[in-house]
Design an enzyme around this catalytic site. Structure first.
Site, mmCIF file in Angstrom:
data_model
loop_
_atom_site.group_PDB
_atom_site.id
_atom_site.type_symbol
_atom_site.label_atom_id
_atom_site.label_comp_id
_atom_site.label_asym_id
_atom_site.label_seq_id
_atom_site.Cartn_x
_atom_site.Cartn_y
_atom_site.Cartn_z
ATOM 1 N N TYR A 69 0.859 -1.366 -0.107
ATOM 2 C CA TYR A 69 0.105 -0.100 0.062
ATOM 3 C C TYR A 69 0.863 1.306 -0.119
ATOM 4 O O TYR A 69 1.217 1.615 1.066
ATOM 5 C CB TYR A 69 -0.887 -0.008 1.119
ATOM 6 C CG TYR A 69 -2.266 -1.013 1.172
ATOM 7 C CD1 TYR A 69 -2.303 -1.806 0.190
ATOM 8 C CD2 TYR A 69 -2.830 -0.963 2.421
ATOM 9 C CE1 TYR A 69 -3.360 -2.791 0.269
ATOM 10 C CE2 TYR A 69 -3.746 -2.005 2.476
ATOM 11 C CZ TYR A 69 -4.148 -2.758 1.307
ATOM 12 O OH TYR A 69 -5.187 -3.670 1.365
ATOM 13 N N PHE A 217 -13.693 -3.795 0.616
ATOM 14 C CA PHE A 217 -14.473 -3.053 -0.395
ATOM 15 C C PHE A 217 -16.110 -3.198 -0.286
ATOM 16 O O PHE A 217 -16.727 -3.375 -1.095
ATOM 17 C CB PHE A 217 -14.255 -3.289 -1.923
ATOM 18 C CG PHE A 217 -12.801 -3.311 -2.297
ATOM 19 C CD1 PHE A 217 -12.170 -2.078 -1.795
ATOM 20 C CD2 PHE A 217 -12.256 -4.153 -3.286
ATOM 21 C CE1 PHE A 217 -10.784 -2.160 -2.226
ATOM 22 C CE2 PHE A 217 -10.692 -4.213 -3.481
ATOM 23 C CZ PHE A 217 -10.177 -2.958 -2.878
ATOM 24 N N GLY A 221 -17.220 0.199 -5.285
ATOM 25 C CA GLY A 221 -17.848 -0.171 -6.617
ATOM 26 C C GLY A 221 -16.925 -1.146 -6.949
ATOM 27 O O GLY A 221 -15.901 -1.685 -6.733
ATOM 28 N N PRO A 235 -20.425 2.399 -6.177
ATOM 29 C CA PRO A 235 -21.418 1.554 -6.056
ATOM 30 C C PRO A 235 -22.855 2.363 -6.365
ATOM 31 O O PRO A 235 -22.912 3.325 -6.228
ATOM 32 C CB PRO A 235 -21.370 1.115 -4.440
ATOM 33 C CG PRO A 235 -20.608 2.513 -3.714
ATOM 34 C CD PRO A 235 -19.842 2.973 -4.720
#
Length: 305
Positions: A69, A217, A221, A235
Site C-alpha cells: 500500500y 470493498f 464499487g 457503487p
C-alpha cells in the site's frame, strides 16, 4: 443517526485468536492517496496521520494494512508507524503478503514461498514491530496454498507472526490452510452489491468455525479492486437504499456497512478513508441497527455478481 460521537465499541467485539478487536476497524489502503495503487495523487501526510490518530481515539483497535500500500511519496505502514508508535497494547495491526510491486508501483510476479519471509520482514521494518499480529496470505490465482501458507506457518513458529489469515480464497483453500496451521480470519471481497454463492458459503463456514470474516470493498464499487476511480467504479444507489438510510438518518455508506455487520457476529468491517468526517461516519455505522425486514428488503433488491 444521533449526532453524538459513537465509538467503534458500538458494534461489539470479536477475537482474532487471543486478540480481541472491535468489529469496526480501519483499512489503511486509502491513506496514501485516492488509492494505494495510484502513484499520481499522494495524500496529505498530516491529514492521514490525523485520521489514524482520530481512529484510535474513536476506539478503532484493528487496522488493516500492507507493505504494497504505497503511492509515489506515501507508505501506509510508514504513516501508521509515524501516527501510532509506540503502539497501545490493544491495537491489532493486520498485514497482507503475497502480492508485490516494484518501486515504480507496477505489479510484479507474486512472491514465491521462499520470498514471504522478506515480505514479512519488510512489514516489520516499516511498522517498527518485532512481530506482526496477523498476517494474511493474499492469493493471486494459486490453485494450492500449501507451500505459501506452510512458509508463513514456519514464520509463526519462529515468532515473527502471531496469527495467520488468508485472503481472496475459495472454500477449498481455507480447508487446505487449516490442515497446516490455525486460520483466525478470512479476507474476501463481499458487500451488498458483490455477493456470490462462493462468498456466502465462506461467510457461513467462517461463522460455523469461529473464524473472523473480514470483507474488503464493502462500500466500494466494482472497479475499486482494479484501481479504477471514476463514476463507473462507484457503487449503485437505489431507492431502497435511500429509503433505509433516510429512515435511520444515516448515509447510504453507513447502511452498506451496517448491512455487512448484520451478516454475523464474526464479520468485521475495515472501511478505509483519508477523510476525517467520513471516518466518524464509518465508525458510527457500527451503532446502526437494521431491522430484519430492512435486511430482507436490501437482500431482495441486491444480488451478487
Amino acid at each position: 443517526m444521533t449526532s453524538e460521537i459513537i465509538t467503534a465499541a458500538s458494534a461489539g467485539t470479536w477475537d482474532l485468536g487471543d486478540l480481541t478487536v472491535n468489529r469496526v476497524g480501519f483499512g489503511a489502503m486509502r491513506l496514501t492517496g485516492s488509492a494505494a495503487f495510484d502513484l499520481g495523487t499522494p495524500s496529505n501526510r498530516e491529514q492521514s496521520i490525523s485520521v489514524l490518530r482520530r481512529a484510535t481515539e474513536l476506539g478503532v483497535n484493528h487496522i488493516d494494512t500492507a507493505a504494497f500500500y504505497f503511492s509515489s511519496i506515501r507508505s501506509a505502514n510508514e504513516l501508521i508507524n509515524r501516527a501510532l508508535a509506540p503502539y497501545s497494547e490493544d491495537l491489532v495491526i493486520t498485514t497482507k503478503v503475497g502480492p508485490a510491486r516494484d518501486p515504480s508501483g507496477a505489479w510484479i510476479t507474486p512472491a514465491r514461498p521462499d520470498e514471504l519471509r522478506g515480505q514479512v520482514e519488510e512489514n516489520l521494518r516499516q511498522l517498527g514491530r518485532d512481530h506482526l499480529d496477523v498476517v494474511n496470505l493474499r492469493l493471486m490465482g494459486q490453485e494450492s496454498v500449501s507451500e505459501h501458507f506452510g512458509a508463513l506457518a514456519e514464520l509463526r513458529e519462529a515468532g515473527l507472526v502471531r496469527h495467520l489469515g488468508i485472503s481472496g480464497i475459495k472454500a477449498r483453500h481455507l480447508a487446505e490452510a487449516q490442515a497446516i496451521a490455525p486460520v483466525v480470519c478470512v479476507q474476501n471481497r463481499f458487500g451488498l452489491d458483490s455477493r456470490t454463492t462462493d462468498a456466502d458459503d465462506i461467510l457461513r463456514i467462517c461463522g460455523e468455525q469461529g473464524i473472523a470474516f473480514v470483507p474488503f470493498f464493502a462500500i466500494a464499487g466494482e472497479g475499486r479492486e482494479k484501481g479504477v476511480h471514476s463514476a463507473a467504479a462507484a457503487p449503485a444507489t437505489d431507492d431502497v437504499l435511500l429509503a433505509v438510510a433516510r429512515a435511520h438518518g444515516a448515509t447510504v455508506a453507513q447502511v452498506r456497512l451496517a448491512w455487512t455487520l448484520h451478516q454475523g457476529p464474526h464479520v468485521l468491517a475495515i472501511p478505509g478513508t483519508g477523510n476525517p468526517d467520513h471516518l466518524v461516519e464509518n465508525v458510527a455505522a457500527g451503532a446502526l441497527r437494521l431491522s430484519a425486514d430492512e435486511v430482507a428488503l436490501l437482500d431482495s433488491h441486491h444480488t451478487g455478481g
